[in-house]
Design an enzyme around this catalytic site. Structure first.
Site, PDB file in Angstrom:
ATOM      1  N   ARG A   1     -31.643 122.180 -11.403  1.00 23.63           N
ATOM      2  CA  ARG A   1     -31.361 122.535 -10.013  1.00 23.63           C
ATOM      3  C   ARG A   1     -32.305 121.770  -9.099  1.00 23.63           C
ATOM      4  O   ARG A   1     -33.511 121.706  -9.343  1.00 23.63           O
ATOM      5  CB  ARG A   1     -31.515 124.042  -9.791  1.00 23.63           C
ATOM      6  CG  ARG A   1     -30.300 124.851 -10.274  1.00 23.63           C
ATOM      7  CD  ARG A   1     -29.111 124.565  -9.375  1.00 23.63           C
ATOM      8  NE  ARG A   1     -27.934 125.332  -9.698  1.00 23.63           N
ATOM      9  CZ  ARG A   1     -26.889 124.857 -10.383  1.00 23.63           C
ATOM     10  NH1 ARG A   1     -26.920 123.626 -10.876  1.00 23.63           N
ATOM     11  NH2 ARG A   1     -25.822 125.600 -10.582  1.00 23.63           N
TER      12      ARG A   1
ATOM     13  N   GLU B   1     -27.210 118.496  -1.267  1.00 22.68           N
ATOM     14  CA  GLU B   1     -26.184 117.679  -1.916  1.00 22.68           C
ATOM     15  C   GLU B   1     -24.947 117.616  -1.030  1.00 22.68           C
ATOM     16  O   GLU B   1     -24.518 118.645  -0.508  1.00 22.68           O
ATOM     17  CB  GLU B   1     -25.828 118.269  -3.288  1.00 22.68           C
ATOM     18  CG  GLU B   1     -26.985 118.205  -4.272  1.00 22.68           C
ATOM     19  CD  GLU B   1     -26.608 118.678  -5.676  1.00 22.68           C
ATOM     20  OE1 GLU B   1     -25.420 119.020  -5.899  1.00 22.68           O
ATOM     21  OE2 GLU B   1     -27.488 118.699  -6.555  1.00 22.68           O
TER      22      GLU B   1
ATOM     23  N   HIS C   1     -24.881 114.654  -9.479  1.00 20.76           N
ATOM     24  CA  HIS C   1     -24.660 115.964 -10.091  1.00 20.76           C
ATOM     25  C   HIS C   1     -23.517 115.915 -11.096  1.00 20.76           C
ATOM     26  O   HIS C   1     -22.530 116.667 -10.993  1.00 20.76           O
ATOM     27  CB  HIS C   1     -24.374 117.024  -9.015  1.00 20.76           C
ATOM     28  CG  HIS C   1     -24.667 118.430  -9.471  1.00 20.76           C
ATOM     29  ND1 HIS C   1     -25.184 119.394  -8.632  1.00 20.76           N
ATOM     30  CD2 HIS C   1     -24.517 119.037 -10.675  1.00 20.76           C
ATOM     31  CE1 HIS C   1     -25.328 120.532  -9.303  1.00 20.76           C
ATOM     32  NE2 HIS C   1     -24.926 120.334 -10.539  1.00 20.76           N
TER      33      HIS C   1
END
Length: 322
Positions: free
Chosen positions: A231, A260, A279
């Protein structure tokens, strides 16, 4: 039990595959975020196929019969708002699906640094022939922060290539089957000087937010690298940028970020000692059918009155070991 109602939150045209068995046993309501309140009325089950969505909190008032929420993702930190935490609703996740892809991504990031793949690709584009030595991974030391299933698979893979591995988790212990020694995450700044790679796979909780801060980064070897596939908010971004700019650490491979997408113009984009990915470390081809099948298996357990797999401890914020 009577025929249950299952609400499935998904984008239009992107329904989960392999839902025939669920559709045969239940009333399935596919919906976008706008239609979620109506779909939740009377529903016992919510399948958050759009697992990045935060629509549930705004639709919470309509969840009058909800018993179980399944999230086809490893992290559930964006889902666990206060009302859900305090409710009796069971939450499950996709524990196990992403373990191997993420472990391979970690190893790939380490190899990219050790063999200087970014530099080689740059030379190739310039048609430059420049021989130089590269590093090895054999006997290098890796500290894996996060001792769940992803961390364990990563530990096993890194050991297989000859790396020395240890873990960091909520409590310290010795003799762990996969990590050998597990250090307490609270002692991270005292532990990291002994490692060449620090790998972040921990879930985001109150205890792990900004776990890697300026003190931890300053304590790392100047030759060490940070790999974060867990994370983004487990790492203090400003402190990381400073450490990379000053040479306090040698580099970072980052798949997750506090914001993000990573904003255009952010200094991390142009750092030569940083590898950025959007990601995707767990998203191996073919994972979508696996994720849907995992839900279908748990749904069969739900209708059969059996315990659900991968139940989240809503206070801790992650799934307890099976």
């Amino acid at each position: 039990m009577s025929r249950p109602i299952v609400a499935v939150l998904c984008h239009e045209g992107h329904r989960p595959p392999g839902m025939a068995a669920v559709e045969a046993a239940a009333e399935v309501r596919y919906t976008s975020a706008d239609g979620l309140p109506a779909a939740l009325q009377g529903a016992q089950v919510l399948f958050l196929w759009d697992f990045f969505s935060t629509a549930l909190q705004n639709a919470w008032h309509a969840a009058d019969s909800l018993e179980w929420i399944h999230v086809p993702a490893a992290g559930v930190d964006k889902l666990l708002f206060d009302e859900l935490r305090s409710s009796g609703i069971t939450v499950t996740n996709a524990r196990g699906i992403f373990d191997r892809p993420m472990a391979e991504f970690v190893l790939g990031s380490m190899l990219a640094f050790a063999k200087d793949l970014p530099g080689l690709l740059s030379q190739q584009r310039q048609q430059a022939w420049q021989h130089r030595d590269t590093e090895g991974l054999y006997r290098k030391r890796a500290l894996i922060v996060g001792t769940g299933s992803i961390g364990r698979e990563t530990a096993r893979l890194l050991r297989a290539v000859g790396m020395d591995v240890a873990g960091a988790g909520r409590t310290a212990r010795a003799g762990d089957a996969d990590f050998g020694e597990v250090f307490a995450s609270a002692d991270l700044a005292a532990v990291v000087p002994g490692f060449d790679y620090v790998v972040m796979v921990a879930p985001l909780t109150d205890q792990t937010r900004h776990l890697v801060d300026a003190a931890v980064l300053d304590a790392m070897k100047p030759t060490a690298r940070l790999v974060n596939v867990g994370r983004g908010a487990c790492v203090n971004t400003d402190a990381l940028v400073a450490a990379l700019q000053t040479g306090s650490i040698a580099g970072a491979a980052l798949d997750v970020f506090e914001a993000e997408p990573l904003p255009r113009g952010h200094p991390l984009w142009t750092m030569e000692n940083v590898i950025i990915s959007p990601h995707l470390s767990g998203d191996a081809r073919g994972c979508l059918p696996e994720l849907a099948a995992q839900f279908a298996e748990n749904f069969a357990r739900f209708t059969g009155g059996e315990p659900l797999l991968n139940q989240i401890d809503k206070q801790l914020g992650f799934a307890a070991p099976q």
